[in-house]
Each structure stands twice: as C-alpha cells, then as structure tokens.
Design an enzyme around this catalytic site. Sequence first.
Site, PDB file in Angstrom:
ATOM      1  N   ASP A 262      37.713  38.892  41.235  1.00 40.07           N
ATOM      2  CA  ASP A 262      36.422  39.553  41.012  1.00 40.07           C
ATOM      3  C   ASP A 262      36.377  40.840  41.836  1.00 40.07           C
ATOM      4  O   ASP A 262      37.156  41.025  42.777  1.00 40.07           O
ATOM      5  CB  ASP A 262      35.261  38.610  41.352  1.00 40.07           C
ATOM      6  CG  ASP A 262      33.968  39.058  40.679  1.00 40.07           C
ATOM      7  OD1 ASP A 262      33.926  40.188  40.129  1.00 40.07           O
ATOM      8  OD2 ASP A 262      32.983  38.298  40.692  1.00 40.07           O
TER       9      ASP A 262
HETATM   10  C1  BGC Z   1      30.853  40.418  38.805  1.00 42.51           C
HETATM   11  C2  BGC Z   1      31.708  40.086  37.616  1.00 42.51           C
HETATM   12  C3  BGC Z   1      31.841  41.302  36.734  1.00 42.51           C
HETATM   13  C4  BGC Z   1      32.450  42.424  37.554  1.00 42.51           C
HETATM   14  C5  BGC Z   1      32.660  43.704  36.764  1.00 42.51           C
HETATM   15  C6  BGC Z   1      31.372  41.640  39.540  1.00 42.51           C
HETATM   16  O1  BGC Z   1      30.473  42.042  40.523  1.00 42.51           O
HETATM   17  O2  BGC Z   1      30.778  39.319  39.671  1.00 42.51           O
HETATM   18  O3  BGC Z   1      31.149  39.015  36.909  1.00 42.51           O
HETATM   19  O4  BGC Z   1      32.588  41.013  35.601  1.00 42.51           O
HETATM   20  O5  BGC Z   1      31.587  42.716  38.643  1.00 42.51           O
HETATM   21  O6  BGC Z   1      31.477  44.331  36.470  1.00 42.51           O
END
Ligand code: BGC
Length: 711
Positions: A262
């Site tokens: 993530d």
């Molecule tokens: C989130 C993810 C997301 C990613 C890209 C992160 O902060 O937890 O779920 O896909 O950002 O935007």
Amino acid sequence: MKRIKIFSYLILISGLLMGSNQKSSEKIKALLHKPSTVEKAQQQAVALVKLMTPAERFKLVGGNDMGTYPIERLGIPAVKFTDASAGVRINKNDYYNKTTAFPCPQLLASTWNTTMAYKFAEAIGEECRSYGIHFLLGPGMNIMRNSLCGRNFEYVGEDPYLAGEMVASYVRGLQSTGTSATLKHLIGNESDFNRRLSNSVISERAIHEIYLPPFKRGVDAGAMAVMTSYNLLNGEWTAENKKLVTDILKKELGFKWLVMADWNSVWNGQKFIQSGVDIEMPTGKAMQRDSSKIIGSKHIDRMAESILKTCIYAGYYDENYTDSSKIDKWDKRAEIAYQTNLEGIVLLKNKGILPIDPQSVKGTILVAGNNATRLELAGGGSAHVIGYNNTTYLDALKKAFGEKNVKYIESPSNTDLESANKIFLFCGFPSKGKNSEAEGLDRLFILPDNELISRAVSLNSNTIVCLQTGGSVEMIWEGKSAAILQAFYGGQTGATALTDILTGKVNPSGKLPYTFEKKFTDSPANGYNQITSDKLNRVPVDEILQDNLANIFTTDKNTAKFYTYNVDYTESIFVGYRWYDKKGIDVSFPFGYGLSYTTFAYENLNIEKNGDEVVVSFDLKNVGKVAGDEIAQVYVTDNECSVERPLKELKGFKRVSLKSGETQKVVIKLKSDAFKFWNETSKNWKLESGTFNIKIGNSSRDIRLNKDMTL
Ligand code: BGC
C-alpha cells in the site's frame, strides 16, 4: 578512392548493426507478447530480466505514482493502476474526466446477488479498459469488525462467506474485461485510526476462519494482484511480513501474481524485498534509502520477474490493450448502478407508512437532514467517485411527489416539524472535513443529525429516516420513527433508486451485510482506539524510514522514541453476529436483516447427502400482496465439537424473486468446507464428525426452519 572504401565499409557496419538491433527488438517483442501458459510467461519474464541492467530492475520494482515505470531502452511499456471498487476514480493527471459513480461495495454486498457483483465489476472494467487502465486497485475486503472504521463502505461486510462470494464474482466480472483486480488490504486493516502504526494482534484461527477467506476466494477466482495493508500483523508490517506474503498468500493460498505494498507503507527496504511483495508504491523510497545494499540483489530479480510475468500473462504489453469500443455504453452502466441500488437498499423499519403513493399525499412533505441537498455519492478517500448526471435526494423526491408538495428546510423549527404531513430526513456523514466518513480516520458512532432526528420523531409520528452511512450508528430515536432505510452511499443513481423504493415503484429487498449494534460499547472492537501504555511497542528507530515518523507517538524526532500500538482482536473468531449471538446481546438490527413490502413463508425443509455435498431444500412462498425478492440464508451450527464454535455461521444463501402467491423450491448445496474449522494445533482445516443443525433464516436472528443432520 580510399574515401569511397571507408564510406562503403561504414554503410556495411551500420547495416549489420541495424539488422542485429532489429533482431533484438523483435526478440524483446516476442518476450513481451502474451503466451498461452503461465510457465511460458514465467520463462519470458526471466529472459527479460536478464536483459535488464541492475538499475533498470531496481527502477521497475519501485512504483511510478499510479503504475509502473516503462523501461524505455527495451521497449517495456508502463502499466497503469487506478482506484477503486465503486468505480474509476479520476486523479488530477488523468486524461479522462467522466466515469460512472457506482454505489459503494458495501451496498453491493447487501444485494447478496453474485450475478449483480459480476455485472457491476464488469461495467467498471469496461471503463478501465476504455481508458487504458490495467489494474483496478480493488475490491477491498477487510472484515467489518469495527463499525467506526472509516473505510467500511469500501468493503463487503462482516461475514467471511458472504464477502468471499461477492469478491469471487467481482473478480470474475472485472477480469472478464481484461482489467486486473487487486485484492486489498492484506490483512488486519479493520480500522483507519492511526492505520500505519496499529499492530493487529490476531489469532491463527481468526486469520483463517474470518480474515483470509475473502482473499482466498479472490485468489481462487483468478485475481491478478494483491495489495498489503498499512498496519502490522502480529508485530510485523504486512509489506515486510514474509510469513504473511510468502508462506500464507503464496504457498498456502497459491497466489502467483503481482503483490504491491500500500502507498507509503514500507519502513525497512531490506526487509521489504525479502517478504515476497513485488513493488513498493507509489515510489521505491524505502528501497532507495538502502539502494547500495539492494541494487543487484536476487530479491530484486524475483520482484521484477513477478511484475513482468503478471503483465505478460495478462497481455498488458501487447499493443491493443486500450479498447474504447464500449465507452459509449454509459446508459447500460448507469442502469447496472441503479439496479444494484434497488436490490441493495435495506428497509430497516416500516410501521406501515411505506410505500407512499405520490397521488395520496395531502399536505406538505418536509425534507431536511444534512444529506438532502448535498451530493455525498461516496465516502471519502481513494474510493471517492464523482459521477455525472447526479441527483440530490431533494430533487429526486420533488420529481416523484411534485415540486409544490415538497418543501426543504435546512433547520426546521418545532412548528415546521409538527405541521408537516410527512417528514423525510436524509442523514449521514460528510466525505471530507470534520466528522467525516473517509479513508485515513475512523468516524463517530453518533450521526451529526442525531438531535434533528430525535426532535423530528418526537414531534411528528410520520417521520421517515433515510441513512447514508457505511455502517451502524446509534439510534436512540428508533422507537418513535415511522420508517428507517439504510441507503449506504448510492453513487449517481442512489437518490432515484431510494425514491423509487419509497413510492413503491420497487419493492425493497436488500439485507444487511453487518450487524447494527445498539451502542459501540457492545462491539468486540470497543476500546481499540484507547491507547494505554501497556499497548505500546517501542520500535528501534534506525530500522525504519525516518520520514515516515510524523505521528503522535513520536515525542521527539531526534531522540526518536517511536512506538506502534496493539489492537488485540481478543474476540478471535467471534466477529459480528458470531459475537452478539455468543454474548446474547440485543442489537438494533441483526446481520442478514431487511424488510420487504410483502412477506414470505418457509416450509418443508429437507436435507440429503449426495456424495461430498449436503443438499438443503425448502419451499419459499410469497404470501403477501405484491411481488418481491427474498434472500434466504443457510446457517450451520456444530452441535458438539472439541473446540468452541459460533452458535451459527452463514454457509449458503439465495436471492429468489416471487410473484404474489408464488411458491418456489429453493435448493442450496453445501460442500464439506461448510462444516470445518481451523485447527490451531495441526494447522489445517478439520471436519469433526457428529451432528450439525442446519438453519434456514431470513436473517441471522429470524430462523424459520431447522433440522439436525449427522456427518
Ligand atoms: C489506500 C489504497 C489505495 C492507494 C492508492 C492508499 O492510501 O490505502 O487503498 O488504493 O492509496 O490510492
């Protein structure tokens, strides 16, 4: 003469070089081309990595904001990622500016309709494919252990079986378009409160019985990507957790494609590259800190191979991936979004006031509540979608009941409330700012409009409360209300669909994918956000990426006292209704609950064993006056077992459409998995012989038929 000779020599050399360049670029093209088997994709990836310099390999395994870097020297294109499960999110650098705002995945789960999940995701995939997006960063499937989690609306409820069924169909639907699904967030991310510092302490049994099953179903359905989470799991950040990623995800579940971390969730680059994750997102900054020790390592080769293998096998390096031939089908996709709303909106209470025939209304319909006029189509954060042709609840009601009969008052007085013929309140949390329901924080259990609702229901017995939330809220006003509906976040068609249910154009049929507890202190998650000193873990600061340090647990960056804290999942497998049943706690509305404008009768339960399967059948009859859909649920109870098991567990369900007076025989087959539990001693699934009770219910607390059987 000499000059002519040199000139012809040069022409010859450059001709030869061009020929060999052409040959090598053809060879690379062949290596990038989609093959017929996984083994060939793996071989092609290995061959490509050999052609890359160590610096190029390193570049590939660190993200490029929303995707991967191209390796231009070899003609390896970039691939593109986008958020997320309720439709394509538009980022500031995206060249497209129109995407459909579907309802949130939690509403999709409340349809209990796997065919709908397929169509819903297929429609999102169509938009991804049209815009050249290769990976959708969804579906999200963290289990709703905690009603306050700011991202519950993005997930698919509290039950691993229901979540798994919906996820599997979502993955198949999305990937039927060629776009890859990303299962997220592996694992233990059941809260967004200080999500990067919380250590989810979860038993092996709960990991296997509750938190992993949706991931397993997604993997089995062929998902091409998985995203790890921000939190730690049992003491290790998930993106650095070899046991989780290599042993559990890859070896135990058999996942063989791309694993991404993530965004900004990696603290220790050296640990990260050994975990089994393939790409650090959105950039490779933790790895860059240790680049001298990392570049050239065999782990980087493995990571690069995995990225290339996935993209080669998915055909993402072939020239024809972007296909906009279906982009014009906006109406078809909006219709899927609308139908999902119709099947997902849950009627929680009806004292006989609904449906309301617009022709029958005499007097003013008063509309109030913080969501009546604002467009909160989705919760906040990366899953937020904007949509087009958006309608507010107020406008949808005016259209149905006539402009002159509907009056909106922002802050109604007691006299306004008393004198109205009927009151519709649309209430929820904002997606941004104070008291919001959004990614990156958890929300309150009390609605911002609590005072207004309490006042309205006590002054006017015709008050209908429509909630737009991603989970349960306190309802001290429940008893006096005339009707309550859970509309979740409905996207661009939510207001029209809700109005069609209120007026009886459509009969409601959604069922809750989670429990509405009465108060948060009843929840097994209660206290998770009270950080006492005994829950703190000191982290040696030189092991982690310094610029991730900004947080409330750091007293001073220089003396660098850095802590994470434990969130103990002490309830183990007793999550959601498993908990409220075990403790005998009264709830506002149970898991699986939802009303209809008709009623259904259940009869003639029959259970037969057929080879490996248990075939459950019963008659379902619509005994009311209008057509409607019922979602019949099968729960299994292990009557005696060597370990404690939940009083009941959902193991099957079916949505059935019935005309008034119609009866249908419903057949639901249970596989042996439906009877097993995770044995912590032998570390595998175990089926203990004995008697089991099969329960058929229209909610987890309204069991209509039951029978024992022996296995
Ligand atoms: C989130 C993810 C997301 C990613 C890209 C992160 O902060 O937890 O779920 O896909 O950002 O935007």
